[in-house]
Design a protein around this motif. Structure first.
Motif, PDB file in Angstrom:
ATOM      1  N   LYS A  85       0.455   3.841  -2.951  1.00 22.47           N
ATOM      2  CA  LYS A  85       0.161   5.237  -2.587  1.00 22.47           C
ATOM      3  C   LYS A  85       1.146   6.185  -3.297  1.00 22.47           C
ATOM      4  O   LYS A  85       0.751   7.177  -3.908  1.00 22.47           O
ATOM      5  N   ARG A 113      -3.022   8.051  -4.376  1.00 23.98           N
ATOM      6  CA  ARG A 113      -4.250   7.802  -3.590  1.00 23.98           C
ATOM      7  C   ARG A 113      -3.907   7.563  -2.128  1.00 23.98           C
ATOM      8  O   ARG A 113      -2.833   7.072  -1.799  1.00 23.98           O
ATOM      9  N   LYS A 114      -4.896   7.876  -1.270  1.00 27.41           N
ATOM     10  CA  LYS A 114      -4.691   7.567   0.146  1.00 27.41           C
ATOM     11  C   LYS A 114      -6.040   7.274   0.821  1.00 27.41           C
ATOM     12  O   LYS A 114      -7.089   7.435   0.199  1.00 27.41           O
ATOM     13  N   GLY A 115      -5.945   6.853   2.067  1.00 24.94           N
ATOM     14  CA  GLY A 115      -7.162   6.589   2.846  1.00 24.94           C
ATOM     15  C   GLY A 115      -8.052   5.555   2.175  1.00 24.94           C
ATOM     16  O   GLY A 115      -7.585   4.615   1.552  1.00 24.94           O
ATOM     17  N   LEU A 122      -7.651   4.525  -1.390  1.00 24.13           N
ATOM     18  CA  LEU A 122      -6.531   3.623  -1.643  1.00 24.13           C
ATOM     19  C   LEU A 122      -6.883   2.187  -1.215  1.00 24.13           C
ATOM     20  O   LEU A 122      -6.749   1.235  -1.989  1.00 24.13           O
ATOM     21  N   THR A 129       0.826  -1.203   0.000  1.00 25.56           N
ATOM     22  CA  THR A 129       0.000   0.000   0.000  1.00 25.56           C
ATOM     23  C   THR A 129       0.868   1.264   0.000  1.00 25.56           C
ATOM     24  O   THR A 129       0.507   2.278  -0.604  1.00 25.56           O
ATOM     25  N   THR A 130       2.043   1.179   0.627  1.00 28.02           N
ATOM     26  CA  THR A 130       2.951   2.335   0.605  1.00 28.02           C
ATOM     27  C   THR A 130       3.411   2.609  -0.827  1.00 28.02           C
ATOM     28  O   THR A 130       3.406   3.753  -1.315  1.00 28.02           O
TER      29      THR A 130
END
Ligand code: GLU
Length: 439
Positions: free
Chosen positions: A399, A404-406, A409, A395-396
């Motif tokens: 991202k 994208r985040k939260g 993501l 996910t890192t």
């Protein structure tokens, strides 16, 4: 040495009410390193079946309430005959000839005259000739002649009790057709098997009074008695009609966990708070018969679902070994799989779906606007075998690559991997997924 017994009649399925009796007697025996006997009260040949007896054993086995000995009353009829002879010899047994209709009529008359409906002992006044004449006509039944005095005992739950024997009918111990009734068989067994403690439902209190006299007449040792309250439904309504739907085998099928049921029953109706235990042995120390109250005890079957889920959520892997083997979960994956799975199930049956997700994967669910994002993310997916930190690393990286985040993501990734919006902790799940992208 403590010896207890659980004495169901194999004329139906065990239900939650019986379970309390079974558990209490089991715990009392185990607490003192004593003996727990499973006694099948099968003197009624028309209603007792081998199938019910087998199901009783299966239910007990499922709960882990193992017995040290099984006894069946149907194999002890000679002994009951002997006991009947002893009672005859000591003048405590007498033959009666009233038909059920006659008895009913007597009762109604007594009630009309506001008298207690107690058998009037008129059979004792029959002359020999009258008795012979009646014998020629019909077969007699046999009653135990109570000593009309107060019968007292200190009940393990109800405290000091006393019942005036004059307020109770002399109990019938042998029916007209020769069948031994429960009372005689039970008393003989309790005496012969050296039963030291009897816990049973409070519907047996009057039986206990008469049984004490019969035990004494047979020169046996009177056990310590305790009578637990009866269960009611959540609104206090009688459970008797619903007990058929609260059969242990049905609860098992519905996914109720034995330790949820047992932990609940070890405390329901007691002043001690519920403590969910993982192992039957852990119920023994804290169990205290004297903490139970005499008031009817409310039982709500709906409580068992959440309690079962709770038990599963903290269950050790050894308790599900057989389930994992049945699903063919490879040995090296069993521990991490269970650590992930146990938090995400309500019943054991749910384990299979989670294993299918790990082994087979799912058809990815990808919303139209997430198509490119998922394509990009999949290229960054760490290669197998994936470590415990794979989700974090992935996910890192995703991202950083997509910005994208939260939720934007994480949610599309979860849906692509599991087909669901909610579910297991992805960091625990990802290392277990063996077929990402679906079948
Ligand atoms: N078979 C009897 C019953 O199920 C046993 C009662 C007792 O414990 O003596 O009610």
């Amino acid at each position: 040495m403590t010896t207890t017994r659980f004495a169901p009649s194999p004329t139906g399925f065990l239900h939650v009410g019986n379970l309390r009796t079974a558990l209490f007697n089991w715990v009392i025996a185990r607490k003192s390193g004593g003996t727990f006997i499973l006694r099948l009260d099968d003197t009624d040949p028309t209603r007792s079946t081998v199938e019910f007896a087998d199901q009783i054993k299966r239910d007990m086995d499922w709960l882990g309430l193992m017995w040290d000995r099984v006894e069946t009353q149907s194999s002890r009829l000679d002994r009951y005959n002997e006991a009947a002879d002893e009672l005859r010899a000591s003048g405590r047994f007498y033959e009666c000839f009233e038909t059920p209709t006659e008895l009913d009529l007597k009762r109604k008359k007594q009630l009309n005259m506001r008298k207690p409906p107690v058998y009037d002992r008129s059979a004792l006044t029959l002359t020999d000739a009258e008795r012979d004449a009646l014998r020629a006509e019909r077969s007699g039944h046999w009653r135990f002649k109570l000593d009309q005095e107060r019968i007292e005992w200190n009940d393990g739950i109800l405290g000091d009790l006393s019942i005036d024997a004059a307020s109770v009918s002399d109990p019938v111990l042998i029916r007209g057709d020769g069948q031994f009734l429960y009372t005689l068989a039970s008393v003989c067994d309790d005496v012969d098997f050296g039963i030291t403690n009897v816990v049973r439902g409070s519907d047996h209190v009057t039986n206990t009074a008469t049984q004490i006299q019969i035990i004494e007449a047979l020169v046996g040792t009177v056990p310590a008695f305790a009578h637990h309250s009866l269960l009611t439904g959540p609104q206090g309504e009688g459970l008797s009609k619903r007990l058929g739907t609260l059969a242990l085998k049905d609860l098992r099928e519905q996914g109720v966990e034995p330790m949820a049921l047992l932990s609940h029953m070890a405390r329901l109706g007691s002043s001690q708070p519920l403590e969910l235990q993982q192992h039957l042995a852990d119920l023994i120390d804290g169990f205290d018969l004297s903490s139970f109250g005499s008031a009817p005890t409310k039982f709500d079957v709906a409580d068992l679902g959440p309690l079962s889920a709770k038990v599963l959520h903290s269950m050790g892997i050894s308790s599900v070994q057989a389930d994992l083997e049945a699903l063919e979960v490879p040995g090296d994956l069993a521990a991490p799989f269970w650590a992930m799975a146990r938090e995400n199930i309500e019943t054991r049956a749910d384990i299979a779906a989670l294993w299918a997700l790990c082994r087979d994967g799912v058809e990815p669910v990808v919303d139209a606007e997430d198509g490119d994002f998922i394509d990009q993310a999949m290229k960054l997916l760490p290669a197998e075998p994936r470590s415990d930190t794979a989700w974090k690393e992935w996910t890192t990286a995703v991202k950083a690559a997509t910005g994208r985040k939260g939720k934007g993501l994480f949610m599309p990734l979860r849906k692509a991997l599991t087909g669901m919006e909610h579910g297991p902790d992805m960091s625990k799940l990802l290392p277990l997924l063996q077929n990402i992208g679906g079948r």
